[in-house]
Design a protein around this motif. Structure first.
Motif, mmCIF file in Angstrom:
data_model
loop_
_atom_site.group_PDB
_atom_site.id
_atom_site.type_symbol
_atom_site.label_atom_id
_atom_site.label_comp_id
_atom_site.label_asym_id
_atom_site.label_seq_id
_atom_site.Cartn_x
_atom_site.Cartn_y
_atom_site.Cartn_z
ATOM 1 N N ASP A 145 0.809 -1.225 0.000
ATOM 2 C CA ASP A 145 0.000 0.000 0.000
ATOM 3 C C ASP A 145 0.836 1.266 0.000
ATOM 4 O O ASP A 145 0.292 2.362 0.014
ATOM 5 C CB ASP A 145 -0.973 -0.002 1.178
ATOM 6 N N ARG A 146 2.159 1.131 -0.042
ATOM 7 C CA ARG A 146 3.002 2.302 -0.226
ATOM 8 C C ARG A 146 3.006 2.744 -1.693
ATOM 9 O O ARG A 146 3.364 3.880 -1.992
ATOM 10 C CB ARG A 146 4.436 2.016 0.243
ATOM 11 N N PHE A 147 2.605 1.830 -2.581
ATOM 12 C CA PHE A 147 2.556 2.148 -4.006
ATOM 13 C C PHE A 147 1.128 2.528 -4.402
ATOM 14 O O PHE A 147 0.215 1.718 -4.283
ATOM 15 C CB PHE A 147 2.992 0.940 -4.839
ATOM 16 N N PRO A 148 0.921 3.759 -4.870
ATOM 17 C CA PRO A 148 -0.416 4.141 -5.320
ATOM 18 C C PRO A 148 -0.969 3.223 -6.403
ATOM 19 O O PRO A 148 -2.161 2.965 -6.451
ATOM 20 C CB PRO A 148 -0.227 5.568 -5.842
ATOM 21 N N VAL A 149 -0.096 2.724 -7.271
ATOM 22 C CA VAL A 149 -0.552 1.844 -8.358
ATOM 23 C C VAL A 149 0.285 0.568 -8.362
ATOM 24 O O VAL A 149 1.522 0.627 -8.336
ATOM 25 C CB VAL A 149 -0.449 2.547 -9.731
ATOM 26 N N LEU A 150 -0.409 -0.550 -8.390
ATOM 27 C CA LEU A 150 0.212 -1.868 -8.533
ATOM 28 C C LEU A 150 -0.389 -2.524 -9.766
ATOM 29 O O LEU A 150 -1.614 -2.615 -9.886
ATOM 30 C CB LEU A 150 -0.034 -2.714 -7.279
ATOM 31 N N GLU A 184 -4.974 -8.554 -19.761
ATOM 32 C CA GLU A 184 -4.397 -9.591 -18.909
ATOM 33 C C GLU A 184 -3.867 -9.063 -17.585
ATOM 34 O O GLU A 184 -3.419 -9.840 -16.743
ATOM 35 C CB GLU A 184 -3.261 -10.294 -19.655
ATOM 36 N N ASN A 185 -3.900 -7.757 -17.391
ATOM 37 C CA ASN A 185 -3.342 -7.162 -16.183
ATOM 38 C C ASN A 185 -4.420 -6.714 -15.204
ATOM 39 O O ASN A 185 -5.499 -6.288 -15.600
ATOM 40 C CB ASN A 185 -2.463 -5.958 -16.532
ATOM 41 N N VAL A 186 -4.071 -6.801 -13.914
ATOM 42 C CA VAL A 186 -4.890 -6.223 -12.850
ATOM 43 C C VAL A 186 -4.224 -4.920 -12.428
ATOM 44 O O VAL A 186 -3.027 -4.902 -12.114
ATOM 45 C CB VAL A 186 -4.996 -7.173 -11.647
ATOM 46 N N PHE A 187 -4.982 -3.844 -12.426
ATOM 47 C CA PHE A 187 -4.507 -2.563 -11.913
ATOM 48 C C PHE A 187 -5.131 -2.358 -10.542
ATOM 49 O O PHE A 187 -6.354 -2.306 -10.423
ATOM 50 C CB PHE A 187 -4.903 -1.409 -12.829
ATOM 51 N N SER A 188 -4.309 -2.265 -9.519
ATOM 52 C CA SER A 188 -4.770 -2.046 -8.154
ATOM 53 C C SER A 188 -4.347 -0.640 -7.747
ATOM 54 O O SER A 188 -3.157 -0.322 -7.718
ATOM 55 C CB SER A 188 -4.150 -3.092 -7.222
ATOM 56 N N ILE A 189 -5.332 0.193 -7.446
ATOM 57 C CA ILE A 189 -5.088 1.618 -7.212
ATOM 58 C C ILE A 189 -5.476 1.973 -5.790
ATOM 59 O O ILE A 189 -6.606 1.743 -5.352
ATOM 60 C CB ILE A 189 -5.908 2.475 -8.195
#
Length: 199
Positions: A145-150, A184-189
């Motif tokens: 959760d330190r990364f705004p975007v995963l 194919e990607n999941v973007f977790s914001i």
């Protein structure tokens, strides 16, 4: 992404605050994502992590200029050693497994963040590591959760009956994040990180 403007504003705020947005490209392969990130966010520092030496040479050839670190290693939950697995599908599909005496260095996200110092602020992490995400998200996941975007490609399709995505889903579901599935990607914001001023 619907939140693209919000992400851009966060990037500009980091730069205006004399912070260096840090982007991790885990499983950099030929360096195309590395190049996209650096061209899109020129003030960012990009760390391209790739365990195959030939792939890393290609990534270097496909990228020039400052602000990119190329790290010959795999990414995992802890600092350890491993070996490459070639299943004959080409250099884009090399997998890694843990092996205490293996020739490949495996570094943790915690170690990569520590190496980049306090002036670098986590911004984007992209993960395409051919199934080793099961190890990466098995423990020591406080960095997520330190990364705004995963951005992650999951590999249950490639490794049937292994529940390979289980650890990722268990860790990520506890956090206040949006999820978008383009291709194919999941973007977790992160909702928290993008609502907070840089620090």
């Amino acid at each position: 992404l619907a939140r693209c403007e919000e992400l851009e504003a966060h990037y500009r705020n980091l730069v205006a605050s004399n912070k260096v947005p840090l982007i991790l490209d885990c499983g950099a392969n030929s360096g195309m994502a590395t190049r996209f990130f650096k061209e899109t966010y020129p003030c960012a520092r990009v760390v391209a992590v790739e365990p195959d030496e030939d792939n890393l040479k290609l990534a270097k050839a496909n990228n020039s200029g400052e602000g990119i670190e190329f790290l010959l290693a795999g990414i995992g939950s802890t600092d350890s050693r491993g070996k490459l697995i070639d299943e004959g599908k080409g250099n884009w599909a090399y997998r890694i497994s843990t092996d205490p005496g293996g020739p490949v260095e495996i570094v943790s996200v915690k170690t990569v963040l520590a190496r980049n110092g306090a002036s670098s602020v986590p911004f984007i992490v992209k993960i395409d590591i051919e199934g080793f995400e099961s190890d990466l998200f098995s423990k020591h996941t406080e960095w997520i959760d330190r990364f705004p975007v995963l951005i992650i490609e999951l590999h249950d399709w490639m490794l049937p009956r292994t529940a390979n995505s289980r650890n990722f889903l268990q860790q990520i579901s506890r956090l206040d994040r949006d999820f978008v599935y383009p291709g194919e990607n999941v973007f977790s914001i992160s909702n928290a990180a993008l609502s907070s001023p840089p620090h």
